[in-house]
Scaffold this active site. Sequence first.
Site, short mmCIF file in Angstrom:
data_model
loop_
_atom_site.label_atom_id
_atom_site.label_comp_id
_atom_site.label_asym_id
_atom_site.label_seq_id
_atom_site.Cartn_x
_atom_site.Cartn_y
_atom_site.Cartn_z
N CYS A 189 0.80 -1.23 0.00
CA CYS A 189 0.00 0.00 0.00
C CYS A 189 0.83 1.28 0.00
O CYS A 189 0.76 2.05 -0.95
CB CYS A 189 -0.94 -0.02 1.19
SG CYS A 189 -1.92 -1.52 1.25
N PHE A 190 1.59 1.52 1.06
CA PHE A 190 2.30 2.80 1.15
C PHE A 190 3.17 3.07 -0.09
O PHE A 190 3.03 4.12 -0.73
CB PHE A 190 3.17 2.86 2.41
CG PHE A 190 2.41 3.11 3.69
CD1 PHE A 190 1.02 3.14 3.71
CD2 PHE A 190 3.07 3.31 4.89
CE1 PHE A 190 0.32 3.37 4.88
CE2 PHE A 190 2.39 3.54 6.07
CZ PHE A 190 1.01 3.56 6.06
#
Length: 442
Positions: free
Chosen positions: A270-271
């Site tokens: 995600c990040f």
Amino acid sequence: MNISVVGGTGYVGLTVAVCLANKGHLVFCVGRNEEKVSKINRGIPLIYEENLEKLLKDALEKKKLVATTNLKDAVEKSDVSFVCVGTQSMEDGSINLRQIEGASVGIGEALREKEGYHVVTVKSTVVPGTTKDLVIPVLERFSGKKAGVDFGVCMAPEFLREGRAINDFLFPKDTGIVIGELDARSGSLLLRIFKGFDGEVLRTSLGCAEMIKYARNAYLAKDVSFANEIANICQKMGVDYLEVKKGMELDSRIGKGRFLDAGVGFGGSCFPKDVHALVKKSVQMDVKPRMLEAALKVNEEQPFIAVKLIKQVLGDVKGKRIAVLGTAFKPGTDDMREAPSIKIVNALLSEGAEVSVYDPVALGNAKRIFGDKVLYEERVEKALNKADGCVIVTEWAEFAEPSIYGNMQGKVIIDGRRILNPKKLPPGFRYHAVGFSNVVET
Ligand code: UGA
């Protein structure tokens, strides 16, 4: 309600499907791969996530979940479909929307013959504008129907943390529930699914919902990079970052529980992906995303801090055996996407070290990534016993237990996550950590 989860065999999709089934809905978990679908129907999740297997088995037993490759049939039988397909990065960091488009085509085709109202809900993380400019036009084209009239559309981002995904979904008290809606009718139907959930609800536009997800992940990623940068400065200045962090947290405007744990950098699906995608989109629109770029830059280099520290203590690592403790990008998951361990292991190998790796759940994925370049150990003590030094890369609780290091040959520990208290180690150890100025000799 009857619900289809498209992309239902992946991390987000399977979690959403299993949780909704356990809330009493009938869920069709739609995947493309027959083998994966068949495993899910036999109660075998394809990923490690706390409680997932148990809840999946419960749902199957109660006949509340069916995995299928038949998207058309699933959508025809449901009131709502969630799009949970992957949105991986392209080579240049921009978002790959191929699966979103594919899912929209399939749902659109199913809507053509479907009677009754249906709400299509995008849950995958997508850059602002995707639902309006891609999903809706594709749905309309392939269904021959009109969004906002014949069917509804929502964008409801997920705020699940891997390792705690089930809990985060079922108890959204700390994350809230964001519903981006094309029109009130779409949002109201979707909201019925979340009735009784303990979490503040924000109803907003499709574009805002899309952006909220990016802004939240970018904010948190930036905090991690900030923490790492301060920790790196502390290290050089002879100051202990852990104390600095405690002092920062005393300020209620900063507070406890922020993403201020310094370490070897952020990873996961995600990040890195989301910040890259936001950077790319901003640049395309002629906005310079300076802070986001800086957050990525700090993060790119952060894993190498661990390698630097081990060389500082051991000198040349050539021919030495280094145990890497933890390969998952964080505890509670077997996910190794963008995991800092990959850079650390590869850097150690290129320095000529012999690397052994241990992770309580991610060794299967580690084998796929490192092949026969490293040694795999099923027990942490075994990985440590013959090592000249070790690096704690993932903060699994077992690595904070001083007794596991008891029989270590080399007695050098690099703590990439600051989880071990060196004062509790037996005599004879040399301990060095991220954001910590000195080598501690026990
Ligand atoms: C993240 C967000 O926290 C979720 O809210 C979001 O739903 C999810 O992404 C997503 O977009 O699907 P996740 O990637 O599972 O969840 O993991 P986090 O717990 O946020 O950690 C991300 C990375 O940051 C990990 O590598 C972790 O080790 C690192 N991290 C986190 C730090 O290095 N320091 C910290 O203080 C916190």
